[in-house]
Design a protein around this motif. Structure first.
Motif, PDB file in Angstrom:
ATOM      1  N   ASP A  99       0.764  -0.932   0.028  1.00  0.00           N
ATOM      2  CA  ASP A  99       0.177   0.098   0.017  1.00  0.00           C
ATOM      3  C   ASP A  99       0.919   1.265   0.005  1.00  0.00           C
ATOM      4  N   ASP A 100       0.192   2.543   0.015  1.00  0.00           N
ATOM      5  CA  ASP A 100       0.942   3.577  -0.030  1.00  0.00           C
ATOM      6  C   ASP A 100       1.838   3.741   1.219  1.00  0.00           C
ATOM      7  N   THR A 101       1.632   3.183   2.202  1.00  0.00           N
ATOM      8  CA  THR A 101       2.609   3.451   3.561  1.00  0.00           C
ATOM      9  C   THR A 101       3.424   2.245   3.729  1.00  0.00           C
ATOM     10  N   ARG A 102       3.790   1.615   2.720  1.00  0.00           N
ATOM     11  CA  ARG A 102       4.481   0.376   2.199  1.00  0.00           C
ATOM     12  C   ARG A 102       4.115  -0.739   3.322  1.00  0.00           C
ATOM     13  N   LEU A 103       3.106  -0.873   3.576  1.00  0.00           N
ATOM     14  CA  LEU A 103       2.479  -2.078   4.475  1.00  0.00           C
ATOM     15  C   LEU A 103       2.405  -3.279   3.385  1.00  0.00           C
ATOM     16  N   GLU A 104       3.039  -4.364   3.527  1.00  0.00           N
ATOM     17  CA  GLU A 104       2.752  -5.518   2.690  1.00  0.00           C
ATOM     18  C   GLU A 104       1.694  -6.328   2.912  1.00  0.00           C
ATOM     19  N   ILE A 105       0.970  -6.591   1.930  1.00  0.00           N
ATOM     20  CA  ILE A 105       0.204  -8.072   2.014  1.00  0.00           C
ATOM     21  C   ILE A 105       0.523  -9.116   1.146  1.00  0.00           C
ATOM     22  N   VAL A 106       0.919 -10.014   1.783  1.00  0.00           N
ATOM     23  CA  VAL A 106       1.578 -11.368   1.049  1.00  0.00           C
ATOM     24  C   VAL A 106       0.506 -12.347   0.693  1.00  0.00           C
ATOM     25  N   LEU A 107       0.114 -12.791  -0.411  1.00  0.00           N
ATOM     26  CA  LEU A 107      -0.669 -13.804  -0.884  1.00  0.00           C
ATOM     27  C   LEU A 107       0.168 -15.052  -0.955  1.00  0.00           C
ATOM     28  N   SER A 108      -0.255 -16.142  -0.505  1.00  0.00           N
ATOM     29  CA  SER A 108       0.611 -17.495  -0.535  1.00  0.00           C
ATOM     30  C   SER A 108      -0.513 -18.483  -0.539  1.00  0.00           C
ATOM     31  N   HIS A 109       0.126 -19.654  -1.001  1.00  0.00           N
ATOM     32  CA  HIS A 109      -0.584 -20.975  -0.936  1.00  0.00           C
ATOM     33  C   HIS A 109      -0.504 -21.568   0.644  1.00  0.00           C
ATOM     34  N   ALA A 110      -1.651 -22.319   1.247  1.00  0.00           N
ATOM     35  CA  ALA A 110      -1.228 -22.749   2.661  1.00  0.00           C
ATOM     36  C   ALA A 110      -0.088 -23.617   2.904  1.00  0.00           C
ATOM     37  N   ILE A 111       0.411 -23.539   3.853  1.00  0.00           N
ATOM     38  CA  ILE A 111       1.810 -24.235   3.994  1.00  0.00           C
ATOM     39  C   ILE A 111       1.535 -25.406   5.311  1.00  0.00           C
ATOM     40  N   ALA A 112       2.013 -26.500   4.872  1.00  0.00           N
ATOM     41  CA  ALA A 112       1.677 -27.649   5.843  1.00  0.00           C
ATOM     42  C   ALA A 112       2.139 -27.199   7.401  1.00  0.00           C
ATOM     43  N   LYS A 113       3.361 -26.554   7.619  1.00  0.00           N
ATOM     44  CA  LYS A 113       3.569 -26.327   9.090  1.00  0.00           C
ATOM     45  C   LYS A 113       2.623 -25.370   9.768  1.00  0.00           C
ATOM     46  N   PHE A 114       1.786 -24.487   8.970  1.00  0.00           N
ATOM     47  CA  PHE A 114       0.751 -23.762   9.414  1.00  0.00           C
ATOM     48  C   PHE A 114      -0.583 -24.255   9.384  1.00  0.00           C
ATOM     49  N   GLY A 115      -0.736 -25.545   8.819  1.00  0.00           N
ATOM     50  CA  GLY A 115      -2.377 -25.842   8.848  1.00  0.00           C
ATOM     51  C   GLY A 115      -2.655 -26.539   7.672  1.00  0.00           C
ATOM     52  N   THR A 116      -1.833 -26.193   6.559  1.00  0.00           N
ATOM     53  CA  THR A 116      -2.350 -26.730   5.167  1.00  0.00           C
ATOM     54  C   THR A 116      -3.724 -26.281   4.513  1.00  0.00           C
ATOM     55  N   ALA A 117      -4.551 -25.790   5.084  1.00  0.00           N
ATOM     56  CA  ALA A 117      -5.913 -25.167   4.766  1.00  0.00           C
ATOM     57  C   ALA A 117      -6.030 -23.508   4.606  1.00  0.00           C
ATOM     58  N   ASP A 118      -6.625 -23.203   3.592  1.00  0.00           N
ATOM     59  CA  ASP A 118      -6.962 -21.806   3.496  1.00  0.00           C
ATOM     60  C   ASP A 118      -8.304 -21.453   3.764  1.00  0.00           C
ATOM     61  N   GLN A 119      -8.765 -20.225   3.672  1.00  0.00           N
ATOM     62  CA  GLN A 119     -10.256 -20.054   4.251  1.00  0.00           C
ATOM     63  C   GLN A 119     -11.329 -20.571   3.191  1.00  0.00           C
ATOM     64  N   VAL A 120     -10.843 -20.722   1.986  1.00  0.00           N
ATOM     65  CA  VAL A 120     -11.983 -21.321   1.327  1.00  0.00           C
ATOM     66  C   VAL A 120     -12.243 -22.825   1.665  1.00  0.00           C
ATOM     67  N   GLU A 121     -10.958 -23.638   1.705  1.00  0.00           N
ATOM     68  CA  GLU A 121     -10.943 -24.952   2.115  1.00  0.00           C
ATOM     69  C   GLU A 121     -11.898 -25.184   3.523  1.00  0.00           C
ATOM     70  N   MET A 122     -11.675 -24.173   4.369  1.00  0.00           N
ATOM     71  CA  MET A 122     -12.129 -24.180   5.620  1.00  0.00           C
ATOM     72  C   MET A 122     -13.741 -23.817   5.554  1.00  0.00           C
ATOM     73  N   GLY A 123     -13.896 -23.032   4.629  1.00  0.00           N
ATOM     74  CA  GLY A 123     -15.365 -22.699   4.414  1.00  0.00           C
ATOM     75  C   GLY A 123     -15.726 -21.596   5.413  1.00  0.00           C
ATOM     76  N   ARG A 124     -14.779 -20.870   5.734  1.00  0.00           N
ATOM     77  CA  ARG A 124     -14.850 -19.884   6.913  1.00  0.00           C
ATOM     78  C   ARG A 124     -14.225 -18.559   6.667  1.00  0.00           C
ATOM     79  N   LYS A 125     -14.605 -17.323   6.981  1.00  0.00           N
ATOM     80  CA  LYS A 125     -13.947 -15.940   6.891  1.00  0.00           C
ATOM     81  C   LYS A 125     -13.554 -15.895   8.577  1.00  0.00           C
ATOM     82  N   THR A 126     -12.219 -16.359   8.699  1.00  0.00           N
ATOM     83  CA  THR A 126     -11.727 -16.254  10.244  1.00  0.00           C
ATOM     84  C   THR A 126     -10.968 -14.968  10.431  1.00  0.00           C
ATOM     85  N   TYR A 127     -10.871 -14.179   9.565  1.00  0.00           N
ATOM     86  CA  TYR A 127     -10.122 -12.763   9.594  1.00  0.00           C
ATOM     87  C   TYR A 127     -10.703 -11.784   8.673  1.00  0.00           C
ATOM     88  N   HIS A 128     -10.343 -10.629   8.779  1.00  0.00           N
ATOM     89  CA  HIS A 128     -10.537  -9.444   7.711  1.00  0.00           C
ATOM     90  C   HIS A 128      -9.708  -8.526   7.793  1.00  0.00           C
TER      91      HIS A 128
END
Length: 126
Positions: free
Chosen positions: A42-71
């Protein structure tokens, strides 16, 4: 100390990146591989990183979980800017919560970005 980045696990990195770039003015800083990892800024240099789910962090993304766990939330400088962003999203067929409404002392609405990420867009008087 300042917040440096947020990392969201999504199934389609390109679709989520395109949505955030087009509707929320983020800029693509880096794209690694074909749909491998995207770093937006963004214009303040805050980064949003988009990545695939990583096994060591649980292997699921919000689509697979069927939930919106954050916003994530964007604050806009003027109330009219909220209406303009809403109109652009509506024209693009985005999944919207409804029109902007007065809430918590401000003017805001929610939409769902690709990857099942809930996005708040709002304005609050200064």
């Amino acid at each position: 100390m300042r917040l440096n980045h947020l990392d969201f696990h999504v199934p389609d990195i390109t679709a989520t990146a395109d949505f955030l770039i087009r509707h929320f003015g983020l800029k693509l800083k880096d794209m690694r591989g074909q749909n491998g990892l995207a770093i937006l800024e963004d214009d303040t240099r805050l980064e949003i990183v988009l990545s695939h789910a990583i096994a060591k962090f649980g292997t699921a993304d919000q689509v697979e979980m069927g939930r919106k766990t954050y916003h994530i939330g964007f604050i806009l400088p003027e109330r009219a800017d909220v209406d303009a962003v809403h109109a652009g999203l509506a024209a693009a067929g985005a999944d919207l919560s409804g029109p902007p409404v007065a809430m918590r002392g401000g003017w805001l609405f929610y939409c769902t970005a690709p990857g099942n990420i809930l996005v708040e867009s709002g304005w609050r008087p200064g």
